[in-house]
Design a protein around this motif. Structure first.
Motif, PDB file in Angstrom:
ATOM      1  N   PRO A  20      49.139  42.418  12.167  1.00 28.28           N
ATOM      2  CA  PRO A  20      49.073  42.304  13.620  1.00 28.28           C
ATOM      3  C   PRO A  20      50.459  42.209  14.267  1.00 28.28           C
ATOM      4  N   MET A  21      51.429  41.672  13.542  1.00 29.34           N
ATOM      5  CA  MET A  21      52.787  41.590  14.077  1.00 29.34           C
ATOM      6  C   MET A  21      53.400  42.981  14.188  1.00 29.34           C
ATOM      7  N   LEU A  22      53.089  43.823  13.210  1.00 30.09           N
ATOM      8  CA  LEU A  22      53.562  45.203  13.240  1.00 30.09           C
ATOM      9  C   LEU A  22      53.023  45.930  14.464  1.00 30.09           C
ATOM     10  N   GLN A  23      51.799  45.624  14.849  1.00 32.91           N
ATOM     11  CA  GLN A  23      51.225  46.232  16.046  1.00 32.91           C
ATOM     12  C   GLN A  23      51.972  45.798  17.302  1.00 32.91           C
ATOM     13  N   CYS A  24      52.400  44.546  17.371  1.00 34.85           N
ATOM     14  CA  CYS A  24      53.199  44.076  18.511  1.00 34.85           C
ATOM     15  C   CYS A  24      54.524  44.831  18.577  1.00 34.85           C
ATOM     16  N   VAL A  25      55.163  44.992  17.424  1.00 35.71           N
ATOM     17  CA  VAL A  25      56.430  45.726  17.367  1.00 35.71           C
ATOM     18  C   VAL A  25      56.212  47.170  17.822  1.00 35.71           C
ATOM     19  N   ARG A  26      55.191  47.795  17.289  1.00 37.06           N
ATOM     20  CA  ARG A  26      54.895  49.186  17.653  1.00 37.06           C
ATOM     21  C   ARG A  26      54.621  49.329  19.149  1.00 37.06           C
ATOM     22  N   ASP A  27      53.934  48.353  19.736  1.00 37.89           N
ATOM     23  CA  ASP A  27      53.614  48.406  21.155  1.00 37.89           C
ATOM     24  C   ASP A  27      54.891  48.405  21.991  1.00 37.89           C
ATOM     25  N   VAL A  28      55.816  47.535  21.667  1.00 37.50           N
ATOM     26  CA  VAL A  28      57.091  47.467  22.390  1.00 37.50           C
ATOM     27  C   VAL A  28      57.852  48.781  22.242  1.00 37.50           C
ATOM     28  N   LEU A  29      57.933  49.294  21.031  1.00 36.91           N
ATOM     29  CA  LEU A  29      58.705  50.515  20.792  1.00 36.91           C
ATOM     30  C   LEU A  29      58.029  51.740  21.403  1.00 36.91           C
ATOM     31  N   TYR A  30      56.722  51.796  21.344  1.00 38.53           N
ATOM     32  CA  TYR A  30      55.981  52.926  21.897  1.00 38.53           C
ATOM     33  C   TYR A  30      56.204  53.051  23.409  1.00 38.53           C
ATOM     34  N   HIS A  31      56.252  51.911  24.078  1.00 40.77           N
ATOM     35  CA  HIS A  31      56.422  51.905  25.535  1.00 40.77           C
ATOM     36  C   HIS A  31      57.895  51.882  25.957  1.00 40.77           C
ATOM     37  N   ASN A  32      58.791  51.999  24.990  1.00 42.03           N
ATOM     38  CA  ASN A  32      60.233  51.953  25.269  1.00 42.03           C
ATOM     39  C   ASN A  32      60.599  50.742  26.126  1.00 42.03           C
ATOM     40  N   ALA A  33      59.935  49.645  25.868  1.00 36.99           N
ATOM     41  CA  ALA A  33      60.179  48.417  26.628  1.00 36.99           C
ATOM     42  C   ALA A  33      61.529  47.817  26.221  1.00 36.99           C
ATOM     43  N   PRO A  34      62.192  47.136  27.137  1.00 36.83           N
ATOM     44  CA  PRO A  34      63.468  46.498  26.812  1.00 36.83           C
ATOM     45  C   PRO A  34      63.298  45.181  26.040  1.00 36.83           C
ATOM     46  N   THR A  35      62.076  44.800  25.773  1.00 37.17           N
ATOM     47  CA  THR A  35      61.780  43.552  25.069  1.00 37.17           C
ATOM     48  C   THR A  35      62.510  43.505  23.732  1.00 37.17           C
ATOM     49  N   LYS A  36      63.194  42.395  23.475  1.00 34.27           N
ATOM     50  CA  LYS A  36      63.836  42.184  22.177  1.00 34.27           C
ATOM     51  C   LYS A  36      62.823  41.492  21.278  1.00 34.27           C
ATOM     52  N   VAL A  37      62.622  42.061  20.095  1.00 33.11           N
ATOM     53  CA  VAL A  37      61.626  41.537  19.161  1.00 33.11           C
ATOM     54  C   VAL A  37      62.328  41.113  17.879  1.00 33.11           C
ATOM     55  N   GLY A  38      62.069  39.880  17.457  1.00 31.98           N
ATOM     56  CA  GLY A  38      62.562  39.385  16.183  1.00 31.98           C
ATOM     57  C   GLY A  38      61.374  39.060  15.299  1.00 31.98           C
TER      58      GLY A  38
END
Length: 91
Positions: A20-38
């Motif tokens: 499920p964490m991978l899905q959160c990462v993919r969501d941010v990257l898919y939408h080209n969001a500026p969100t920083k994910v660690g």
């Protein structure tokens, strides 16, 4: 919950709980969001780190995604460069 609406997200995962964490990462990257994910992802052994190569490649390709890997037992892994031990506050 819209992860792309946040400035920064820190995710903790263990074993197969990384899915499920991978899905959160993919969501941010898919939408080209500026969100920083660690993501701090831990498992018993290196072989138990599901999606390890995919996560490492994703982190290398995206500046807004940081990955830290940890294993409790790195024995048998000559070139393990990640964290060793149980997940603690210091990590």
């Amino acid at each position: 919950f819209d992860v792309t609406a946040l400035d920064k997200v820190v995710l903790l995962a263990g074993g197969t709980g990384v899915a499920p964490m991978l899905q959160c990462v993919r969501d941010v990257l898919y939408h080209n969001a500026p969100t920083k994910v660690g993501l701090l992802y831990a498992a018993d052994t290196v072989n138990d780190l599901v999606y390890r190569e995919k996560l490492q490649a994703t982190a290398a390709a995206h500046d807004n995604f940081t990955l830290r890997l940890a294993v409790a037992d790195p024995s048998g892994e000559d070139a393990w460069g990640g964290e060793v031990g149980l997940v603690t506050e210091d990590m």
